[in-house]
Scaffold this active site. Structure first.
Site, mmCIF file in Angstrom:
data_model
loop_
_atom_site.group_PDB
_atom_site.id
_atom_site.type_symbol
_atom_site.label_atom_id
_atom_site.label_comp_id
_atom_site.label_asym_id
_atom_site.label_seq_id
_atom_site.Cartn_x
_atom_site.Cartn_y
_atom_site.Cartn_z
ATOM 1 N N GLY A 59 -8.153 -9.620 -12.548
ATOM 2 C CA GLY A 59 -7.967 -8.204 -12.222
ATOM 3 C C GLY A 59 -9.307 -7.509 -12.149
ATOM 4 N N CYS A 85 -9.685 -15.706 -15.304
ATOM 5 C CA CYS A 85 -10.704 -14.686 -15.045
ATOM 6 C C CYS A 85 -10.551 -13.511 -16.034
ATOM 7 C CB CYS A 85 -10.641 -14.235 -13.587
ATOM 8 S SG CYS A 85 -12.085 -13.285 -13.115
ATOM 9 N N TYR A 86 -10.025 -12.370 -15.592
ATOM 10 C CA TYR A 86 -9.823 -11.255 -16.525
ATOM 11 C C TYR A 86 -8.954 -11.716 -17.698
ATOM 12 C CZ TYR A 86 -8.490 -6.643 -18.232
ATOM 13 O OH TYR A 86 -8.285 -5.541 -19.016
ATOM 14 N N HIS A 171 -11.168 -19.077 -10.471
ATOM 15 C CA HIS A 171 -9.816 -18.966 -9.914
ATOM 16 C C HIS A 171 -9.321 -20.333 -9.441
ATOM 17 C CE1 HIS A 171 -9.351 -14.585 -9.931
ATOM 18 N NE2 HIS A 171 -10.671 -14.573 -9.825
ATOM 19 N N GLU A 173 -6.508 -21.073 -8.414
ATOM 20 C CA GLU A 173 -5.447 -20.924 -7.412
ATOM 21 C C GLU A 173 -5.958 -20.829 -5.977
ATOM 22 O OE1 GLU A 173 -6.472 -18.762 -9.604
ATOM 23 O OE2 GLU A 173 -6.398 -16.684 -8.910
ATOM 24 N N ASP A 228 13.587 -16.050 8.988
ATOM 25 C CA ASP A 228 14.134 -15.518 7.739
ATOM 26 C C ASP A 228 15.616 -15.153 7.875
ATOM 27 O OD1 ASP A 228 11.490 -15.759 7.147
ATOM 28 O OD2 ASP A 228 11.037 -13.628 7.401
ATOM 29 N N LYS A 375 7.345 -17.702 2.652
ATOM 30 C CA LYS A 375 7.724 -18.175 3.997
ATOM 31 C C LYS A 375 7.811 -19.706 4.079
ATOM 32 C CE LYS A 375 8.032 -16.594 8.373
ATOM 33 N NZ LYS A 375 8.679 -15.320 8.702
#
Ligand code: XMP
Length: 519
Positions: A59, A85-86, A171, A173, A228, A375
């Protein structure tokens, strides 16, 4: 029936731009996960509901200004917690370490290595990761070991000696962290000891359970034929059968390929699809309008009016009373429109009219069986429902259709030019086998006139712009680097075959700053 849609891993969003990626990577590893706000997490803990694992995201704020009392999390000694991180700085501060304000900070790629004999199977000791911080943990709390360090000698990873708690300054991710996924996997499997629970059949079961809650009520589906709504309708139809009615609104702003596609779906699926011809209503309402937001809002409002009329017609003529509205809303839409998660702070760039649905006066309850999915997960689900690959991997097409691809006022002439040029581009992409190597590819009608030569005469006609982008989620994008030969064929065909077009240009803007659609 499984009524509990709670996820195993909760990810507290502290505002990092990468939070959605943590969820995606976590699910790719086979663990169910959801993003929640700190307030929501606190509320759930207070009510006695706990996850199997908690992730504290990154963040933009600084722990020096954070006065929140996090003891509600850590008093549950067995709860696995990963701070990213944060989140790692919060761990450092909470457990009595020292966090220092950074002077230089680390942004972008950084090299880190494992320390203190720490190892993760099939992961190298040295690796490149993505950093984005200035504050850092300068003194690790007493019960923690340093497990990773950066080449700048900053602490990059910590692990509690007894509890299932770990912190990562980088990070894991994001794609730039090459072995990030195996580090996340290590945490979930070895530190948190979680068992996998997220796969295609779980996703489908959860979606079926949501649909089953409708019982024998009548359901109306705003059906566009896109991935969708097609997946949402197909899975719902398996439970609801004839109680599901799909309405496809022809607003006159569709591509030639959409008309072909809807006919295929009517012929090759068991869905009950009714096409509503509302071309004139939309064109009349849009007459004289050229402001993008006004156009978007007019189109959105007109969709609602058409649906309202249809619902009334069904009540009076067929004695059918709809109680639910089925929508193919996806997880990113839910997150982006949730004040719970983003604090209602996001700026509206474009008014999308696919979230929120029909007005309250219609008293329709929302049925959104895809609201927890990304998606790519919806596509996977579509394949597991035996839908054709070509249907499931169609490019996204915006709700307002060509309305946002014809700049300025929408006229029949502009619609025809946009449709004809789009069809040429589509055919050539298919022919060159390039369709699936791009996220979206379409043509935009520009209401500017330029001079050209057609036959032996002077022409003073409009411009078509080709917009083709590569993206993984539509949030950022880069223009597609397609072969010049391909561009040449498309340009030649458009100027030869499309009435009123003398010039073709190629948009080479990435997003940001340019959005994908032009309006
Ligand atoms: P932008 O233009 O915002 O588009 O970069 C990002 C993605 O969203 C699609 N898009 C829409 N989708 N309703 C939709 O369902 C809309 O109003 C809308 N506007 C943009 C766009 O095609 C791209 O995939």
């Amino acid at each position: 029936m499984k009524k509990n849609f709670a996820k195993k891993i909760w990810i507290i969003d502290f505002g990092s731009q990468y939070t959605q990626l943590i969820t995606r990577k976590t699910r790719e590893l086979g663990y169910s996960s959801e993003i929640i706000s700190l307030d929501e997490c606190h509320k759930r803990f207070t009510e006695g509901s706990l996850p199997e694992c908690l992730v504290l995201s990154g963040g933009p704020q600084s722990v020096f200004e954070d006065t929140f009392d996090y003891s509600f999390i850590f008093k549950n000694a067995k709860l696995p917690v990963l701070g990213i991180c944060y989140g790692m700085q919060l761990l450092g501060k909470y457990f009595g370490g020292v966090v220092e304000k950074g002077i230089i900070g680390e942004y972008g790629n950084a090299d880190i290595h494992f320390t203190n004999n720490f190892k993760i199977p099939s992961t190298p000791t040295n690796m490149s990761v993505w950093m984005s911080h200035s504050d850092h943990v300068s003194k690790v709390p007493a019960d923690f070991d340093v497990i990773m360090e950066s080449s700048n000698k900053l602490v990059s990873g910590i692990r509690h000696q007894k509890l299932p708690i770990m912190g990562l300054q980088f990070h894991p991710e994001v794609e730039h962290s090459k072995h990030g996924k195996s580090i996340l996997n290590y945490f979930y499997a070895k530190v948190a000891n979680l068992t996998k629970d997220w796969n295609a059949s779980e996703m489908l079961e959860e979606a079926f359970d949501m649909v089953k809650e409708v019982g024998d009520k009548k359901v109306l589906c705003a059906f566009s034929g896109g991935v969708d709504s097609l997946v949402a309708a197909t899975l719902s139809h398996k439970i609801l059968g004839d109680n599901l009615h799909c309405f496809f609104v022809d607003n006159g702003l569709l591509r030639t390929q959409d008309y072909i596609h809807i006919e295929k779906l009517k012929k090759n699926t068991t869905l009950n699809i009714e096409v509503i011809d509302a071309k004139d209503d939309f064109l009349n309402a849009l007459k004289g309008q050229s402001d993008p937001e006004v156009k978007r809002k007019t189109i959105g409002k007109m969709f609602i009016e058409i649906f309202e009329k249809k619902v009334k017609e069904y009540e009076t003529s067929h004695k059918i009373h709809f109680e639910y509205l089925l929508q193919g809303t996806l997880y990113p839409d839910v997150i982006e429109s949730s004040p719970h998660i983003n604090g209602g702070k996001s700026v509206t760039i474009k008014s999308h009219h696919n979230v929120g649905g029909l007005p309250e006066r219609m008293k329709l309850k929302l049925l959104e069986p895809l609201r927890h999915l990304f998606k790519d997960e919806v596509r996977e689900m579509g394949m597991s429902l035996n839908l054709k690959r070509d249907w499931v991997y169609r490019h996204p097409f915006p709700g307002p259709g060509l309305g946002v691809r014809i700049l300025g006022e929408i006229t029949p002439k502009a619609i025809k030019a946009c449709q004809d040029s789009d069809q040429i581009l589509y055919e050539e992409l298919m022919e060159a086998k390039l369709y699936h190597s791009t996220w979206q590819a379409f043509t935009v009608f520009l209401p500017v006139q330029t001079v050209g030569v057609k036959g032996d005469g002077r022409a003073y006609e409009n411009v078509i712009c080709l917009r083709m982008v590569n993206s993984s989620d539509g949030m950022t994008a880069n223009w597609s680097h397609f072969p010049h030969e391909f561009l040449e064929v498309v340009s030649r065909r458009i100027t030869n075959e499309v009435a009123g077009i003398t010039r073709v240009v190629y948009d080479i803007t990435s997003k940001p700053p340019g959005t994908i659609e032009w309006e």
